[in-house]
Design a protein around this motif. Structure first.
Motif, PDB file in Angstrom:
ATOM      1  N   THR A  10       1.739  -3.907 -28.650  1.00  0.00           N
ATOM      2  CA  THR A  10       2.466  -3.435 -27.573  1.00  0.00           C
ATOM      3  C   THR A  10       3.678  -3.781 -26.847  1.00  0.00           C
ATOM      4  N   CYS A  11       3.812  -5.360 -27.965  1.00  0.00           N
ATOM      5  CA  CYS A  11       4.050  -6.852 -27.158  1.00  0.00           C
ATOM      6  C   CYS A  11       4.620  -7.233 -28.251  1.00  0.00           C
ATOM      7  N   TYR A  12       5.474  -8.261 -28.243  1.00  0.00           N
ATOM      8  CA  TYR A  12       6.046  -8.895 -29.166  1.00  0.00           C
ATOM      9  C   TYR A  12       4.824 -10.036 -29.608  1.00  0.00           C
ATOM     10  N   TRP A  13       4.784 -10.953 -30.304  1.00  0.00           N
ATOM     11  CA  TRP A  13       2.844 -11.900 -30.596  1.00  0.00           C
ATOM     12  C   TRP A  13       2.727 -13.044 -29.362  1.00  0.00           C
ATOM     13  N   TRP A  14       4.504 -12.974 -28.067  1.00  0.00           N
ATOM     14  CA  TRP A  14       3.794 -13.956 -27.765  1.00  0.00           C
ATOM     15  C   TRP A  14       2.928 -13.006 -26.145  1.00  0.00           C
ATOM     16  N   ASN A  15       2.576 -12.055 -26.770  1.00  0.00           N
ATOM     17  CA  ASN A  15       1.998 -10.717 -25.343  1.00  0.00           C
ATOM     18  C   ASN A  15       1.039 -11.697 -24.567  1.00  0.00           C
ATOM     19  N   LYS A  16       1.208 -12.132 -23.212  1.00  0.00           N
ATOM     20  CA  LYS A  16       0.052 -12.029 -22.618  1.00  0.00           C
ATOM     21  C   LYS A  16      -0.179 -11.391 -20.566  1.00  0.00           C
ATOM     22  N   ASP A  17      -0.360 -10.036 -21.398  1.00  0.00           N
ATOM     23  CA  ASP A  17      -0.336  -9.176 -20.206  1.00  0.00           C
ATOM     24  C   ASP A  17       0.637  -8.252 -19.728  1.00  0.00           C
ATOM     25  N   GLY A  18       1.524  -8.619 -20.892  1.00  0.00           N
ATOM     26  CA  GLY A  18       2.676  -7.951 -21.295  1.00  0.00           C
ATOM     27  C   GLY A  18       3.695  -9.128 -21.569  1.00  0.00           C
ATOM     28  N   THR A  20       8.306 -10.414 -22.731  1.00  0.00           N
ATOM     29  CA  THR A  20       9.644 -10.093 -22.049  1.00  0.00           C
ATOM     30  C   THR A  20      10.117 -10.468 -23.644  1.00  0.00           C
ATOM     31  N   ASN A  21      12.039 -10.632 -23.340  1.00  0.00           N
ATOM     32  CA  ASN A  21      12.409 -11.340 -24.497  1.00  0.00           C
ATOM     33  C   ASN A  21      13.623 -12.555 -23.589  1.00  0.00           C
ATOM     34  N   LEU A  22      13.354 -14.091 -22.545  1.00  0.00           N
ATOM     35  CA  LEU A  22      13.810 -14.603 -21.626  1.00  0.00           C
ATOM     36  C   LEU A  22      14.849 -14.632 -22.345  1.00  0.00           C
ATOM     37  N   GLY A  23      15.124 -14.703 -24.119  1.00  0.00           N
ATOM     38  CA  GLY A  23      15.975 -15.704 -24.123  1.00  0.00           C
ATOM     39  C   GLY A  23      17.288 -14.841 -24.600  1.00  0.00           C
ATOM     40  N   GLU A  26      16.905 -10.709 -20.530  1.00  0.00           N
ATOM     41  CA  GLU A  26      16.767  -9.053 -19.940  1.00  0.00           C
ATOM     42  C   GLU A  26      15.889  -8.845 -18.722  1.00  0.00           C
ATOM     43  N   LEU A  27      15.833  -7.619 -18.458  1.00  0.00           N
ATOM     44  CA  LEU A  27      15.331  -7.471 -16.443  1.00  0.00           C
ATOM     45  C   LEU A  27      14.133  -6.612 -16.597  1.00  0.00           C
ATOM     46  N   GLN A  28      13.700  -6.176 -17.954  1.00  0.00           N
ATOM     47  CA  GLN A  28      12.282  -5.732 -17.908  1.00  0.00           C
ATOM     48  C   GLN A  28      10.811  -6.277 -18.169  1.00  0.00           C
ATOM     49  N   TRP A  29       9.855  -6.337 -17.966  1.00  0.00           N
ATOM     50  CA  TRP A  29       8.380  -6.561 -18.394  1.00  0.00           C
ATOM     51  C   TRP A  29       8.521  -5.548 -19.224  1.00  0.00           C
ATOM     52  N   TYR A  30       7.652  -5.519 -20.141  1.00  0.00           N
ATOM     53  CA  TYR A  30       7.053  -4.728 -21.354  1.00  0.00           C
ATOM     54  C   TYR A  30       5.403  -4.223 -20.728  1.00  0.00           C
ATOM     55  N   ARG A  31       5.412  -3.376 -20.812  1.00  0.00           N
ATOM     56  CA  ARG A  31       3.572  -2.595 -20.907  1.00  0.00           C
ATOM     57  C   ARG A  31       3.471  -2.100 -21.979  1.00  0.00           C
ATOM     58  N   PRO A  32       1.592  -1.801 -22.244  1.00  0.00           N
ATOM     59  CA  PRO A  32       1.267  -0.648 -22.579  1.00  0.00           C
ATOM     60  C   PRO A  32       1.426   0.813 -22.386  1.00  0.00           C
ATOM     61  N   GLU A  33       1.411   0.562 -20.818  1.00  0.00           N
ATOM     62  CA  GLU A  33       1.763   1.432 -19.999  1.00  0.00           C
ATOM     63  C   GLU A  33       2.420   2.636 -20.329  1.00  0.00           C
ATOM     64  N   ASN A  34       3.631   2.095 -20.728  1.00  0.00           N
ATOM     65  CA  ASN A  34       5.517   2.647 -20.716  1.00  0.00           C
ATOM     66  C   ASN A  34       5.309   2.776 -22.271  1.00  0.00           C
ATOM     67  N   VAL A  35       4.228   3.387 -22.893  1.00  0.00           N
ATOM     68  CA  VAL A  35       4.441   3.895 -24.372  1.00  0.00           C
ATOM     69  C   VAL A  35       3.360   4.029 -24.524  1.00  0.00           C
ATOM     70  N   SER A  36       4.029   5.845 -24.892  1.00  0.00           N
ATOM     71  CA  SER A  36       2.660   6.954 -25.021  1.00  0.00           C
ATOM     72  C   SER A  36       3.088   8.152 -25.885  1.00  0.00           C
ATOM     73  N   LEU A  37       2.155   8.839 -26.013  1.00  0.00           N
ATOM     74  CA  LEU A  37       2.693   9.520 -27.616  1.00  0.00           C
ATOM     75  C   LEU A  37       2.072  11.352 -26.916  1.00  0.00           C
ATOM     76  N   VAL A 202      16.449  -3.342 -20.640  1.00  0.00           N
ATOM     77  CA  VAL A 202      17.063  -3.199 -19.635  1.00  0.00           C
ATOM     78  C   VAL A 202      17.759  -4.503 -19.404  1.00  0.00           C
ATOM     79  N   GLY A 203      18.619  -4.273 -19.497  1.00  0.00           N
ATOM     80  CA  GLY A 203      19.168  -5.354 -18.915  1.00  0.00           C
ATOM     81  C   GLY A 203      19.524  -6.498 -19.899  1.00  0.00           C
ATOM     82  N   GLY A 204      19.806  -7.437 -19.532  1.00  0.00           N
ATOM     83  CA  GLY A 204      19.793  -8.306 -20.481  1.00  0.00           C
ATOM     84  C   GLY A 204      21.920  -9.321 -20.952  1.00  0.00           C
TER      85      GLY A 204
END
Length: 232
Positions: A10-18, A20-23, A26-37, A202-204
Protein backbone atom coordinates in the motif's frame (compact mmCIF):
# COMPACT_ATOMS: atom_id res chain seq x y z
CA UNK A 1 -12.08 -9.46 3.03
CA UNK A 2 -8.50 -8.17 2.99
CA UNK A 3 -5.85 -7.23 0.45
CA UNK A 4 -3.74 -10.14 -0.81
CA UNK A 5 -0.34 -9.12 0.56
CA UNK A 6 1.44 -11.67 -1.60
CA UNK A 7 0.48 -9.52 -4.61
CA UNK A 8 -0.11 -6.03 -3.21
CA UNK A 9 1.30 -3.47 -0.83
CA UNK A 10 0.00 0.00 0.00
CA UNK A 11 2.91 2.40 -0.57
CA UNK A 12 5.94 3.19 -2.66
CA UNK A 13 9.11 1.22 -1.93
CA UNK A 14 10.34 4.10 0.27
CA UNK A 15 7.40 3.51 2.61
CA UNK A 16 8.08 4.41 6.25
CA UNK A 17 4.74 4.47 8.09
CA UNK A 18 3.19 5.97 4.97
CA UNK A 19 4.55 7.74 1.91
CA UNK A 20 4.01 10.44 -0.68
CA UNK A 21 5.53 11.77 -3.91
CA UNK A 22 7.31 14.99 -2.98
CA UNK A 23 8.64 15.31 -6.53
CA UNK A 24 5.11 16.24 -7.66
CA UNK A 25 4.45 18.45 -4.60
CA UNK A 26 1.41 16.31 -3.79
CA UNK A 27 -0.65 17.14 -0.70
CA UNK A 28 -1.60 13.65 0.48
CA UNK A 29 0.06 11.14 2.78
CA UNK A 30 -0.69 7.59 1.63
CA UNK A 31 -1.78 5.22 4.40
CA UNK A 32 -2.97 1.60 4.46
CA UNK A 33 -6.07 2.74 6.38
CA UNK A 34 -7.27 4.47 3.21
CA UNK A 35 -7.27 1.20 1.25
CA UNK A 36 -10.18 -1.20 1.72
CA UNK A 37 -12.05 -4.06 0.09
CA UNK A 38 -15.81 -3.76 0.39
CA UNK A 39 -18.71 -4.91 -1.74
CA UNK A 40 -16.36 -6.72 -4.07
CA UNK A 41 -14.48 -3.50 -4.88
CA UNK A 42 -11.06 -2.14 -4.04
CA UNK A 43 -11.53 1.37 -2.62
CA UNK A 44 -8.80 4.01 -2.50
CA UNK A 45 -10.18 6.85 -0.39
CA UNK A 46 -8.92 10.43 -0.11
CA UNK A 47 -10.06 12.58 2.77
CA UNK A 48 -9.12 15.88 4.45
CA UNK A 49 -7.19 14.73 7.48
CA UNK A 50 -4.12 16.30 9.05
CA UNK A 51 -1.23 13.91 9.61
CA UNK A 52 2.50 14.16 10.21
CA UNK A 53 4.56 12.39 7.56
CA UNK A 54 8.03 12.63 6.05
CA UNK A 55 10.59 14.25 8.40
CA UNK A 56 7.83 15.76 10.53
CA UNK A 57 6.12 17.47 7.63
CA UNK A 58 2.38 18.13 8.01
CA UNK A 59 -0.01 16.90 5.32
CA UNK A 60 -3.57 18.17 4.97
CA UNK A 61 -4.94 15.04 3.27
CA UNK A 62 -4.64 11.27 3.43
CA UNK A 63 -5.27 8.90 0.55
CA UNK A 64 -4.78 5.35 -0.69
CA UNK A 65 -2.64 3.54 -3.21
CA UNK A 66 -1.77 -0.05 -4.07
CA UNK A 67 1.25 -1.41 -5.88
CA UNK A 68 2.66 -4.80 -6.82
CA UNK A 69 6.08 -3.50 -5.76
CA UNK A 70 7.70 -3.83 -2.34
CA UNK A 71 8.14 -2.00 0.96
CA UNK A 72 11.25 -0.28 2.28
CA UNK A 73 11.82 -2.94 4.92
CA UNK A 74 11.62 -5.67 2.25
CA UNK A 75 14.51 -4.36 0.14
CA UNK A 76 16.28 -5.82 -1.75
CA UNK A 77 13.57 -8.41 -2.42
CA UNK A 78 11.90 -8.45 -5.82
CA UNK A 79 8.54 -6.82 -6.44
CA UNK A 80 5.50 -8.93 -5.66
CA UNK A 81 4.34 -8.99 -9.29
CA UNK A 82 6.64 -7.83 -12.06
CA UNK A 83 6.58 -8.55 -15.77
CA UNK A 84 8.18 -7.67 -19.09
CA UNK A 85 5.88 -7.27 -22.11
CA UNK A 86 2.23 -8.21 -21.98
CA UNK A 87 -1.18 -6.66 -21.35
CA UNK A 88 -2.63 -4.77 -18.38
CA UNK A 89 -6.37 -4.25 -17.90
CA UNK A 90 -8.15 -2.39 -15.08
CA UNK A 91 -11.86 -1.73 -14.70
CA UNK A 92 -12.31 1.36 -12.55
CA UNK A 93 -14.47 4.36 -11.66
CA UNK A 94 -12.68 7.59 -10.85
CA UNK A 95 -13.84 10.47 -8.63
CA UNK A 96 -14.69 14.01 -9.75
CA UNK A 97 -13.36 17.18 -8.18
CA UNK A 98 -10.56 19.70 -8.53
CA UNK A 99 -7.32 18.49 -6.98
CA UNK A 100 -8.07 14.77 -7.43
CA UNK A 101 -5.64 12.84 -9.63
CA UNK A 102 -6.38 9.18 -10.44
CA UNK A 103 -3.69 7.05 -12.07
CA UNK A 104 -2.67 3.57 -13.26
CA UNK A 105 1.02 3.24 -14.13
CA UNK A 106 4.13 1.09 -14.39
CA UNK A 107 7.59 1.66 -12.89
CA UNK A 108 10.84 -0.29 -13.38
CA UNK A 109 12.11 -3.00 -11.07
CA UNK A 110 15.36 -1.02 -10.74
CA UNK A 111 13.54 1.52 -8.48
CA UNK A 112 14.46 4.33 -10.88
CA UNK A 113 11.89 6.96 -11.95
CA UNK A 114 12.25 6.07 -15.63
CA UNK A 115 11.07 4.37 -17.73
CA UNK A 116 7.50 5.06 -16.62
CA UNK A 117 4.43 3.94 -18.55
CA UNK A 118 1.19 5.71 -17.60
CA UNK A 119 -1.75 3.47 -18.49
CA UNK A 120 -4.17 6.17 -17.38
CA UNK A 121 -4.09 9.56 -15.68
CA UNK A 122 -7.21 11.65 -15.13
CA UNK A 123 -7.77 14.91 -13.28
CA UNK A 124 -11.04 15.28 -11.41
CA UNK A 125 -11.74 18.77 -12.78
CA UNK A 126 -11.20 17.77 -16.44
CA UNK A 127 -12.80 14.33 -16.56
CA UNK A 128 -13.44 14.42 -20.30
CA UNK A 129 -9.70 14.11 -20.97
CA UNK A 130 -7.84 10.81 -20.66
CA UNK A 131 -4.09 11.36 -20.40
CA UNK A 132 -1.60 8.67 -21.44
CA UNK A 133 2.17 9.07 -21.28
CA UNK A 134 5.51 7.35 -21.65
CA UNK A 135 8.59 8.77 -19.88
CA UNK A 136 12.06 7.42 -20.66
CA UNK A 137 15.77 8.15 -20.97
CA UNK A 138 17.59 7.84 -24.26
CA UNK A 139 20.98 6.16 -24.68
CA UNK A 140 22.71 9.39 -23.67
CA UNK A 141 20.68 9.54 -20.45
CA UNK A 142 18.52 12.46 -21.56
CA UNK A 143 14.93 12.51 -20.28
CA UNK A 144 12.02 12.39 -22.73
CA UNK A 145 8.25 12.39 -22.33
CA UNK A 146 5.65 11.60 -24.97
CA UNK A 147 1.92 11.25 -24.66
CA UNK A 148 -1.57 12.13 -25.76
CA UNK A 149 -4.63 13.90 -24.39
CA UNK A 150 -7.64 11.85 -25.50
CA UNK A 151 -11.06 13.52 -25.53
CA UNK A 152 -13.74 11.29 -23.99
CA UNK A 153 -17.11 11.33 -22.30
CA UNK A 154 -17.05 12.24 -18.59
CA UNK A 155 -14.95 9.44 -17.09
CA UNK A 156 -16.31 10.05 -13.58
CA UNK A 157 -19.88 9.18 -14.55
CA UNK A 158 -19.43 5.47 -15.21
CA UNK A 159 -17.10 2.49 -15.06
CA UNK A 160 -14.43 2.19 -17.73
CA UNK A 161 -11.80 -0.36 -18.74
CA UNK A 162 -8.31 1.12 -19.03
CA UNK A 163 -5.78 -1.13 -20.71
CA UNK A 164 -2.37 -1.23 -22.30
CA UNK A 165 -0.38 -3.64 -24.47
CA UNK A 166 3.40 -3.44 -24.08
CA UNK A 167 5.62 -5.18 -26.62
CA UNK A 168 9.25 -4.89 -27.67
CA UNK A 169 8.41 -2.61 -30.56
CA UNK A 170 5.27 -0.76 -29.47
CA UNK A 171 3.03 0.35 -26.62
CA UNK A 172 -0.72 0.62 -27.29
CA UNK A 173 -3.26 2.31 -25.00
CA UNK A 174 -6.97 1.43 -24.96
CA UNK A 175 -10.15 2.82 -23.42
CA UNK A 176 -13.04 0.35 -23.21
CA UNK A 177 -11.29 -1.89 -25.72
CA UNK A 178 -10.76 0.84 -28.32
CA UNK A 179 -7.24 1.92 -29.19
CA UNK A 180 -6.65 5.59 -28.30
CA UNK A 181 -2.90 5.99 -28.90
CA UNK A 182 0.27 4.06 -29.67
CA UNK A 183 4.01 4.62 -29.43
CA UNK A 184 6.26 2.62 -31.74
CA UNK A 185 9.82 3.97 -31.44
CA UNK A 186 11.22 0.52 -30.70
CA UNK A 187 14.68 1.71 -29.66
CA UNK A 188 13.31 3.64 -26.67
CA UNK A 189 10.67 1.20 -25.40
CA UNK A 190 11.34 -0.28 -21.97
CA UNK A 191 12.86 -3.76 -21.94
CA UNK A 192 13.01 -3.89 -18.12
CA UNK A 193 10.80 -5.77 -15.69
CA UNK A 194 8.14 -3.38 -14.36
CA UNK A 195 5.50 -3.37 -11.63
CA UNK A 196 2.03 -1.84 -11.39
CA UNK A 197 0.70 1.06 -9.29
CA UNK A 198 -2.80 2.49 -8.78
CA UNK A 199 -3.24 5.63 -6.72
CA UNK A 200 -5.47 8.59 -5.93
CA UNK A 201 -3.30 11.67 -5.45
CA UNK A 202 -4.52 14.96 -3.98
CA UNK A 203 -3.11 18.26 -5.23
CA UNK A 204 0.35 18.71 -6.63
CA UNK A 205 1.86 20.87 -9.35
CA UNK A 206 -0.34 19.30 -12.03
CA UNK A 207 -3.70 18.72 -10.34
CA UNK A 208 -3.67 21.87 -8.22
CA UNK A 209 -5.22 22.17 -4.76
CA UNK A 210 -8.78 21.01 -4.07
CA UNK A 211 -11.47 23.68 -4.23
CA UNK A 212 -14.39 24.30 -1.91
CA UNK A 213 -16.50 22.28 -4.35
CA UNK A 214 -14.37 19.12 -4.16
CA UNK A 215 -16.35 16.50 -2.28
CA UNK A 216 -14.65 14.37 0.38
CA UNK A 217 -14.26 11.60 1.13
CA UNK A 218 -13.46 10.84 -2.51
CA UNK A 219 -13.17 7.24 -3.70
CA UNK A 220 -11.32 5.69 -6.61
CA UNK A 221 -13.04 2.34 -7.16
CA UNK A 222 -11.41 -0.67 -8.82
CA UNK A 223 -13.43 -3.68 -9.92
CA UNK A 224 -10.55 -5.81 -11.21
CA UNK A 225 -6.91 -5.76 -12.25
CA UNK A 226 -5.60 -8.28 -14.81
CA UNK A 227 -2.07 -8.76 -16.12
CA UNK A 228 -1.03 -11.08 -18.92
CA UNK A 229 2.65 -11.66 -19.69
CA UNK A 230 4.00 -12.70 -23.09
CA UNK A 231 5.23 -16.28 -23.30
CA UNK A 232 9.01 -16.38 -22.99
Amino acid sequence: MSLNQEKWTTCYWWNKDGCTNLGNEELQWYRPENVSLDGGLLRLQARPEKVIGFEGRAFEYTSGMVTTGRDYEELPRSSRVRFRYGHVEVRAKIPAGKGLWSAIWLLPETRESRPEIDVMEALGDSPTTLRVHYHYRDQAGEKHSVGEKVKTSDLTQDWHVYSLTWDQDRIIWYLDGKEVWRYSEAGSISSEDMYLLLNLAVGGEWAGSPSDGTKFPAEYLIDYVRIWQRDG
